[in-house]
Design a protein around this motif. Structure first.
Motif, PDB file in Angstrom:
ATOM      1  N   ASN A 178       0.810  -1.232   0.000  1.00 36.69           N
ATOM      2  CA  ASN A 178       0.000   0.000   0.000  1.00 36.69           C
ATOM      3  C   ASN A 178       0.838   1.274   0.000  1.00 36.69           C
ATOM      4  O   ASN A 178       0.308   2.349   0.312  1.00 36.69           O
ATOM      5  CB  ASN A 178      -0.971   0.048   1.181  1.00 36.69           C
ATOM      6  CG  ASN A 178      -1.844  -1.178   1.306  1.00 36.69           C
ATOM      7  OD1 ASN A 178      -1.865  -2.042   0.430  1.00 36.69           O
ATOM      8  ND2 ASN A 178      -2.591  -1.269   2.379  1.00 36.69           N
ATOM      9  N   THR A 179       2.112   1.207  -0.324  1.00 39.84           N
ATOM     10  CA  THR A 179       2.958   2.396  -0.284  1.00 39.84           C
ATOM     11  C   THR A 179       3.588   2.693  -1.640  1.00 39.84           C
ATOM     12  O   THR A 179       3.675   1.838  -2.520  1.00 39.84           O
ATOM     13  CB  THR A 179       4.110   2.240   0.728  1.00 39.84           C
ATOM     14  OG1 THR A 179       4.991   1.204   0.296  1.00 39.84           O
ATOM     15  CG2 THR A 179       3.599   1.960   2.131  1.00 39.84           C
ATOM     16  N   VAL A 180       4.054   3.944  -1.745  1.00 43.33           N
ATOM     17  CA  VAL A 180       4.901   4.385  -2.847  1.00 43.33           C
ATOM     18  C   VAL A 180       6.217   4.799  -2.208  1.00 43.33           C
ATOM     19  O   VAL A 180       6.223   5.541  -1.216  1.00 43.33           O
ATOM     20  CB  VAL A 180       4.278   5.587  -3.596  1.00 43.33           C
ATOM     21  CG1 VAL A 180       5.234   6.122  -4.655  1.00 43.33           C
ATOM     22  CG2 VAL A 180       2.941   5.209  -4.216  1.00 43.33           C
ATOM     23  N   LEU A 181       7.317   4.293  -2.749  1.00 43.06           N
ATOM     24  CA  LEU A 181       8.622   4.661  -2.221  1.00 43.06           C
ATOM     25  C   LEU A 181       9.351   5.543  -3.229  1.00 43.06           C
ATOM     26  O   LEU A 181       9.297   5.291  -4.438  1.00 43.06           O
ATOM     27  CB  LEU A 181       9.469   3.421  -1.930  1.00 43.06           C
ATOM     28  CG  LEU A 181       8.938   2.454  -0.875  1.00 43.06           C
ATOM     29  CD1 LEU A 181       9.914   1.303  -0.674  1.00 43.06           C
ATOM     30  CD2 LEU A 181       8.672   3.162   0.435  1.00 43.06           C
ATOM     31  N   ILE A 182      10.022   6.552  -2.712  1.00 46.18           N
ATOM     32  CA  ILE A 182      10.843   7.440  -3.524  1.00 46.18           C
ATOM     33  C   ILE A 182      12.297   7.121  -3.185  1.00 46.18           C
ATOM     34  O   ILE A 182      12.689   7.095  -2.021  1.00 46.18           O
ATOM     35  CB  ILE A 182      10.547   8.924  -3.211  1.00 46.18           C
ATOM     36  CG1 ILE A 182       9.047   9.208  -3.316  1.00 46.18           C
ATOM     37  CG2 ILE A 182      11.372   9.833  -4.121  1.00 46.18           C
ATOM     38  CD1 ILE A 182       8.435   8.954  -4.673  1.00 46.18           C
ATOM     39  N   LYS A 223      14.237   7.087   0.198  1.00 50.40           N
ATOM     40  CA  LYS A 223      14.374   8.466   0.671  1.00 50.40           C
ATOM     41  C   LYS A 223      13.097   8.898   1.378  1.00 50.40           C
ATOM     42  O   LYS A 223      13.128   9.562   2.404  1.00 50.40           O
ATOM     43  CB  LYS A 223      14.663   9.358  -0.535  1.00 50.40           C
ATOM     44  CG  LYS A 223      14.686  10.821  -0.257  1.00 50.40           C
ATOM     45  CD  LYS A 223      14.936  11.591  -1.550  1.00 50.40           C
ATOM     46  CE  LYS A 223      14.912  13.077  -1.287  1.00 50.40           C
ATOM     47  NZ  LYS A 223      15.137  13.834  -2.509  1.00 50.40           N
ATOM     48  N   THR A 224      11.954   8.498   0.804  1.00 48.93           N
ATOM     49  CA  THR A 224      10.644   8.906   1.313  1.00 48.93           C
ATOM     50  C   THR A 224       9.650   7.773   1.101  1.00 48.93           C
ATOM     51  O   THR A 224       9.706   7.077   0.086  1.00 48.93           O
ATOM     52  CB  THR A 224      10.125  10.158   0.558  1.00 48.93           C
ATOM     53  OG1 THR A 224      11.103  11.183   0.631  1.00 48.93           O
ATOM     54  CG2 THR A 224       8.821  10.658   1.113  1.00 48.93           C
ATOM     55  N   THR A 225       8.728   7.614   2.042  1.00 49.65           N
ATOM     56  CA  THR A 225       7.625   6.668   1.902  1.00 49.65           C
ATOM     57  C   THR A 225       6.330   7.463   1.843  1.00 49.65           C
ATOM     58  O   THR A 225       6.056   8.259   2.735  1.00 49.65           O
ATOM     59  CB  THR A 225       7.577   5.687   3.092  1.00 49.65           C
ATOM     60  OG1 THR A 225       8.814   4.964   3.138  1.00 49.65           O
ATOM     61  CG2 THR A 225       6.429   4.703   2.945  1.00 49.65           C
ATOM     62  N   LEU A 226       5.560   7.262   0.780  1.00 50.81           N
ATOM     63  CA  LEU A 226       4.273   7.936   0.626  1.00 50.81           C
ATOM     64  C   LEU A 226       3.163   6.970   1.010  1.00 50.81           C
ATOM     65  O   LEU A 226       3.047   5.882   0.441  1.00 50.81           O
ATOM     66  CB  LEU A 226       4.083   8.406  -0.824  1.00 50.81           C
ATOM     67  CG  LEU A 226       5.193   9.305  -1.383  1.00 50.81           C
ATOM     68  CD1 LEU A 226       4.869   9.693  -2.826  1.00 50.81           C
ATOM     69  CD2 LEU A 226       5.389  10.533  -0.526  1.00 50.81           C
ATOM     70  N   VAL A 281      -0.445  15.234  -0.860  1.00 48.88           N
ATOM     71  CA  VAL A 281      -1.503  14.829  -1.790  1.00 48.88           C
ATOM     72  C   VAL A 281      -2.155  16.089  -2.365  1.00 48.88           C
ATOM     73  O   VAL A 281      -2.699  16.910  -1.640  1.00 48.88           O
ATOM     74  CB  VAL A 281      -2.555  13.938  -1.104  1.00 48.88           C
ATOM     75  CG1 VAL A 281      -3.705  13.638  -2.062  1.00 48.88           C
ATOM     76  CG2 VAL A 281      -1.920  12.641  -0.624  1.00 48.88           C
ATOM     77  N   GLU A 282      -2.067  16.222  -3.664  1.00 45.94           N
ATOM     78  CA  GLU A 282      -2.689  17.324  -4.388  1.00 45.94           C
ATOM     79  C   GLU A 282      -4.141  16.990  -4.721  1.00 45.94           C
ATOM     80  O   GLU A 282      -5.003  17.852  -4.684  1.00 45.94           O
ATOM     81  CB  GLU A 282      -1.902  17.577  -5.678  1.00 45.94           C
ATOM     82  CG  GLU A 282      -2.546  18.516  -6.665  1.00 45.94           C
ATOM     83  CD  GLU A 282      -2.294  19.981  -6.352  1.00 45.94           C
ATOM     84  OE1 GLU A 282      -2.849  20.820  -7.063  1.00 45.94           O
ATOM     85  OE2 GLU A 282      -1.542  20.282  -5.414  1.00 45.94           O
ATOM     86  N   ALA A 283      -4.383  15.729  -5.081  1.00 46.25           N
ATOM     87  CA  ALA A 283      -5.731  15.314  -5.466  1.00 46.25           C
ATOM     88  C   ALA A 283      -5.940  13.841  -5.123  1.00 46.25           C
ATOM     89  O   ALA A 283      -5.030  13.030  -5.251  1.00 46.25           O
ATOM     90  CB  ALA A 283      -5.951  15.534  -6.963  1.00 46.25           C
TER      91      ALA A 283
END
Length: 145
Positions: free
Chosen positions: A15-19, A32-35, A78-80
């Motif tokens: 369930n995540t997006v990783l950068i 670097k970042t977990t969204l 989150v923009e949208a």
């Protein structure tokens, strides 16, 4: 890949997006970042051509558009949170490959549904609403390129 070739995004059934910071050039990298924002498997990610937005599509019947601000304390927000074209989707897919237009003005998203028909939709940047439906497939659409 981000527009600057310095970051890479990946998504997972966790369930995540990783950068990832690919400038580290390490054999084993750490994110670097977990969204976090999706409530189910994330099945596709795509950077816009300018690197300002990252879109993610999930099994939770949502597309999240993340705004990237390299100068902010929290680099992504989150923009949208787009749900309307996907609310009636009943079929699962293995992946959902979304794609930005070369000029970045629109986003093609698979696995949408309209009037009981499997479609893909085109979302307008900024308003983040569907401006076109790609109708013709008899089963769920998995890729828009």
């Amino acid at each position: 890949w981000g527009d600057d070739d310095k970051v890479l995004a990946s998504c997972s059934i966790d369930n995540t997006v990783l950068i990832w910071d690919v400038e580290t050039k390490s054999m084993t990298m750490t994110p670097k970042t977990t969204l976090r924002g999706h409530k189910n498997w994330v099945k596709g990610v795509a950077w816009d051509p300018t690197g300002r937005f990252l879109a993610s599509a999930g099994e939770d019947r949502r597309v999240l558009v993340w705004r990237r601000d390299k100068n902010a304390s929290s680099e992504f927000r989150v923009e949208a949170d787009i749900r309307a074209p996907f609310e009636d989707v009943t079929a699962q897919t293995f992946f959902q490959r979304l794609s930005w237009a070369p000029d970045g003005r629109s986003l093609g998203v698979p696995n949408a549904r309209k009037a009981l028909q499997a479609t893909a939709c085109v979302l307008a940047r900024g308003k983040w609403e569907s401006v076109a439906d790609l109708v013709g497939h008899r089963h769920p659409v998995t890729v828009v390129r």
